[in-house]
Design a protein around this motif. Structure first.
Motif, PDB file in Angstrom:
ATOM      1  N   LEU A  83      68.308 -25.613 -39.754  1.00  0.00           N
ATOM      2  CA  LEU A  83      66.894 -25.974 -39.879  1.00  0.00           C
ATOM      3  C   LEU A  83      66.035 -24.721 -39.846  1.00  0.00           C
ATOM      4  CD1 LEU A  83      66.480 -28.968 -37.385  1.00  0.00           C
ATOM      5  CD2 LEU A  83      66.682 -29.066 -39.876  1.00  0.00           C
ATOM      6  N   ASP A  84      65.129 -24.624 -40.814  1.00  0.00           N
ATOM      7  CA  ASP A  84      64.261 -23.447 -40.937  1.00  0.00           C
ATOM      8  C   ASP A  84      62.818 -23.942 -41.060  1.00  0.00           C
ATOM      9  OD1 ASP A  84      62.740 -21.402 -42.151  1.00  0.00           O
ATOM     10  OD2 ASP A  84      63.966 -21.360 -43.966  1.00  0.00           O
ATOM     11  N   GLY A  85      61.979 -23.601 -40.096  1.00  0.00           N
ATOM     12  CA  GLY A  85      60.573 -24.034 -40.133  1.00  0.00           C
ATOM     13  C   GLY A  85      60.333 -25.310 -39.341  1.00  0.00           C
ATOM     14  N   PHE A  86      61.377 -25.851 -38.785  1.00  0.00           N
ATOM     15  CA  PHE A  86      61.305 -27.076 -37.992  1.00  0.00           C
ATOM     16  C   PHE A  86      62.296 -26.985 -36.846  1.00  0.00           C
ATOM     17  CE2 PHE A  86      62.778 -31.238 -36.731  1.00  0.00           C
ATOM     18  CZ  PHE A  86      61.616 -31.992 -36.660  1.00  0.00           C
ATOM     19  N   PRO A  87      61.966 -27.388 -35.637  1.00  0.00           N
ATOM     20  CA  PRO A  87      60.668 -27.854 -35.159  1.00  0.00           C
ATOM     21  C   PRO A  87      59.695 -26.709 -34.930  1.00  0.00           C
ATOM     22  CG  PRO A  87      62.297 -27.954 -33.390  1.00  0.00           C
ATOM     23  CD  PRO A  87      63.018 -27.478 -34.604  1.00  0.00           C
ATOM     24  N   ARG A  88      58.426 -26.974 -35.211  1.00  0.00           N
ATOM     25  CA  ARG A  88      57.393 -25.944 -35.172  1.00  0.00           C
ATOM     26  C   ARG A  88      56.342 -26.217 -34.100  1.00  0.00           C
ATOM     27  NH1 ARG A  88      57.300 -23.516 -40.236  1.00  0.00           N
ATOM     28  NH2 ARG A  88      55.737 -21.904 -40.557  1.00  0.00           N
ATOM     29  N   THR A  89      56.465 -27.351 -33.429  1.00  0.00           N
ATOM     30  CA  THR A  89      55.569 -27.697 -32.314  1.00  0.00           C
ATOM     31  C   THR A  89      56.449 -28.366 -31.254  1.00  0.00           C
ATOM     32  OG1 THR A  89      55.119 -29.951 -33.086  1.00  0.00           O
ATOM     33  CG2 THR A  89      53.641 -28.225 -33.891  1.00  0.00           C
ATOM     34  N   VAL A  90      55.949 -28.424 -30.019  1.00  0.00           N
ATOM     35  CA  VAL A  90      56.732 -29.070 -28.962  1.00  0.00           C
ATOM     36  C   VAL A  90      56.958 -30.568 -29.255  1.00  0.00           C
ATOM     37  CG1 VAL A  90      56.782 -29.650 -26.506  1.00  0.00           C
ATOM     38  CG2 VAL A  90      56.212 -27.327 -27.223  1.00  0.00           C
ATOM     39  N   PRO A  91      55.940 -31.307 -29.718  1.00  0.00           N
ATOM     40  CA  PRO A  91      56.232 -32.702 -30.073  1.00  0.00           C
ATOM     41  C   PRO A  91      57.336 -32.831 -31.136  1.00  0.00           C
ATOM     42  CG  PRO A  91      53.861 -32.378 -29.938  1.00  0.00           C
ATOM     43  CD  PRO A  91      54.487 -31.022 -29.776  1.00  0.00           C
ATOM     44  N   GLN A  92      57.374 -31.909 -32.105  1.00  0.00           N
ATOM     45  CA  GLN A  92      58.451 -31.960 -33.108  1.00  0.00           C
ATOM     46  C   GLN A  92      59.803 -31.698 -32.445  1.00  0.00           C
ATOM     47  OE1 GLN A  92      57.750 -29.459 -36.587  1.00  0.00           O
ATOM     48  NE2 GLN A  92      55.642 -30.180 -36.792  1.00  0.00           N
ATOM     49  N   ALA A  93      59.828 -30.763 -31.500  1.00  0.00           N
ATOM     50  CA  ALA A  93      61.085 -30.443 -30.814  1.00  0.00           C
ATOM     51  C   ALA A  93      61.575 -31.645 -30.020  1.00  0.00           C
ATOM     52  CB  ALA A  93      60.891 -29.237 -29.898  1.00  0.00           C
ATOM     53  N   LYS A  94      60.645 -32.332 -29.360  1.00  0.00           N
ATOM     54  CA  LYS A  94      61.032 -33.515 -28.591  1.00  0.00           C
ATOM     55  C   LYS A  94      61.556 -34.607 -29.515  1.00  0.00           C
ATOM     56  CE  LYS A  94      58.234 -32.829 -24.511  1.00  0.00           C
ATOM     57  NZ  LYS A  94      56.890 -32.941 -23.943  1.00  0.00           N
ATOM     58  N   ALA A  95      60.869 -34.804 -30.632  1.00  0.00           N
ATOM     59  CA  ALA A  95      61.307 -35.834 -31.581  1.00  0.00           C
ATOM     60  C   ALA A  95      62.699 -35.492 -32.121  1.00  0.00           C
ATOM     61  CB  ALA A  95      60.308 -35.961 -32.730  1.00  0.00           C
ATOM     62  N   PHE A  96      62.942 -34.214 -32.353  1.00  0.00           N
ATOM     63  CA  PHE A  96      64.250 -33.808 -32.876  1.00  0.00           C
ATOM     64  C   PHE A  96      65.341 -34.012 -31.825  1.00  0.00           C
ATOM     65  CE2 PHE A  96      67.414 -30.388 -33.809  1.00  0.00           C
ATOM     66  CZ  PHE A  96      67.976 -31.020 -34.903  1.00  0.00           C
ATOM     67  N   ASP A  97      65.022 -33.698 -30.574  1.00  0.00           N
ATOM     68  CA  ASP A  97      65.967 -33.942 -29.471  1.00  0.00           C
ATOM     69  C   ASP A  97      66.336 -35.416 -29.387  1.00  0.00           C
ATOM     70  OD1 ASP A  97      66.676 -31.600 -28.356  1.00  0.00           O
ATOM     71  OD2 ASP A  97      65.326 -31.712 -26.634  1.00  0.00           O
ATOM     72  N   ASP A  98      65.324 -36.272 -29.503  1.00  0.00           N
ATOM     73  CA  ASP A  98      65.568 -37.717 -29.455  1.00  0.00           C
ATOM     74  C   ASP A  98      66.489 -38.141 -30.596  1.00  0.00           C
ATOM     75  OD1 ASP A  98      63.947 -37.885 -27.274  1.00  0.00           O
ATOM     76  OD2 ASP A  98      62.194 -38.669 -28.347  1.00  0.00           O
ATOM     77  N   LEU A  99      66.244 -37.567 -31.753  1.00  0.00           N
ATOM     78  CA  LEU A  99      67.049 -37.910 -32.921  1.00  0.00           C
ATOM     79  C   LEU A  99      68.518 -37.514 -32.690  1.00  0.00           C
ATOM     80  CD1 LEU A  99      66.876 -38.934 -35.885  1.00  0.00           C
ATOM     81  CD2 LEU A  99      66.674 -36.544 -36.564  1.00  0.00           C
ATOM     82  N   LEU A 100      68.720 -36.314 -32.164  1.00  0.00           N
ATOM     83  CA  LEU A 100      70.087 -35.860 -31.870  1.00  0.00           C
ATOM     84  C   LEU A 100      70.739 -36.790 -30.853  1.00  0.00           C
ATOM     85  CD1 LEU A 100      69.789 -31.961 -31.579  1.00  0.00           C
ATOM     86  CD2 LEU A 100      70.908 -33.245 -33.403  1.00  0.00           C
ATOM     87  N   ASP A 101      69.981 -37.127 -29.820  1.00  0.00           N
ATOM     88  CA  ASP A 101      70.493 -38.032 -28.780  1.00  0.00           C
ATOM     89  C   ASP A 101      70.954 -39.353 -29.381  1.00  0.00           C
ATOM     90  OD1 ASP A 101      70.233 -36.397 -26.667  1.00  0.00           O
ATOM     91  OD2 ASP A 101      68.372 -37.260 -25.875  1.00  0.00           O
ATOM     92  N   GLU A 102      70.073 -39.913 -30.221  1.00  0.00           N
ATOM     93  CA  GLU A 102      70.402 -41.199 -30.858  1.00  0.00           C
ATOM     94  C   GLU A 102      71.710 -41.128 -31.611  1.00  0.00           C
ATOM     95  OE1 GLU A 102      67.228 -42.377 -33.552  1.00  0.00           O
ATOM     96  OE2 GLU A 102      65.790 -42.162 -31.896  1.00  0.00           O
ATOM     97  N   LYS A 103      71.948 -39.976 -32.245  1.00  0.00           N
ATOM     98  CA  LYS A 103      73.153 -39.823 -33.055  1.00  0.00           C
ATOM     99  C   LYS A 103      74.325 -39.305 -32.239  1.00  0.00           C
ATOM    100  CE  LYS A 103      70.773 -38.958 -37.419  1.00  0.00           C
ATOM    101  NZ  LYS A 103      70.660 -38.098 -38.592  1.00  0.00           N
ATOM    102  N   GLY A 104      74.068 -39.033 -30.949  1.00  0.00           N
ATOM    103  CA  GLY A 104      75.137 -38.504 -30.092  1.00  0.00           C
ATOM    104  C   GLY A 104      75.558 -37.095 -30.478  1.00  0.00           C
ATOM    105  N   LYS A 105      74.614 -36.335 -31.030  1.00  0.00           N
ATOM    106  CA  LYS A 105      74.921 -34.972 -31.454  1.00  0.00           C
ATOM    107  C   LYS A 105      74.201 -33.959 -30.571  1.00  0.00           C
ATOM    108  CE  LYS A 105      77.168 -36.127 -35.265  1.00  0.00           C
ATOM    109  NZ  LYS A 105      76.896 -36.413 -36.639  1.00  0.00           N
TER     110      LYS A 105
END
Ligand code: ADP
Length: 186
Positions: A83-105
């Motif tokens: 990933l390049d250019g994302f996450p670019r804000t803390v809310p984006q980072a949190k959303a990405f963490d949640d996404l990884l969690d959901e996928k178990g990654k």
């Protein structure tokens, strides 16, 4: 391998992400490239974000997060990505963490490219890519947005023990070798 490449505008994220993508055989997902290509092709997304990119401001979080989530559904990302250019804000980072969690990654590495501010300015103003956000005024705004909105993302990931700091000064090859050494020693 799932990697984030992080750094201020002009740090060389795109260049190094392309090299990493080839070397480790993982797709390169650049939100900035997605937006620039949408603008070039005059798609609805392009029309929506053009003024924002031109000003060097940030596209709203919901928009970016939605886009990345959709994109990552493609099977080509199953074996990892950079990933390049994302996450670019803390809310984006949190959303990405949640996404990884959901996928178990999990995230394998957060590569932070470190480059002194004056060198960033010199690089952007001399690279001549013809980007509408590369004028001195826009660059000033992008750097200020970076410090305010994006730098806190680094702090956020430092809590997770995934941050690898790379000296981003040197030739493209030197920097890439540092990245390879770091990723291979994991
Ligand atoms: P640079 O890091 O040199 O500024 P990018 O290609 O990463 O270049 O981004 C270019 C522009 O695209 C940013 O200034 C911003 O307007 C928009 N953009 C890219 N990624 C994001 C994101 N994750 N969130 C919000 N805006 C983004």
């Amino acid at each position: 391998m799932r990697i984030i490449i992080f750094g201020p505008p002009g740090a060389g994220k795109g260049t190094q992400a392309n090299l990493i993508s080839e070397e480790f055989n993982i797709p390169h997902l650049s939100t900035g490239e997605i937006f620039r290509s949408a603008i070039k092709n005059e798609t609805p997304l392009g029309k929506e974000v053009k003024a924002i990119l031109d000003a060097g401001d940030l596209v709203p979080d919901e928009k970016v997060v939605g886009l990345v989530k959709e994109e990552l559904k493609d099977d080509k990302y199953n074996g990892g990505y950079i990933l390049d250019g994302f996450p670019r804000t803390v809310p984006q980072a949190k959303a990405f963490d949640d996404l990884l969690d959901e996928k178990g990654k999990t995230l394998d590495a957060f590569l932070q490219l470190e480059v002194p501010e004056q060198e960033l300015i010199d690089r952007i103003l001399s690279r001549g890519e013809g980007r509408s956000d590369d004028s001195p005024e826009k660059v000033k705004n992008r750097l200020s947005v970076y410090h305010k909105e994006t730098e806190p993302v680094l702090k956020y990931y430092k809590k997770q023990d995934v941050v690898k700091t790379i000296d981003g000064v040197g030739s493209i090859k030197e920097i890439f070798n540092r990245i390879k050494d770091t990723l291979n020693s994991k």
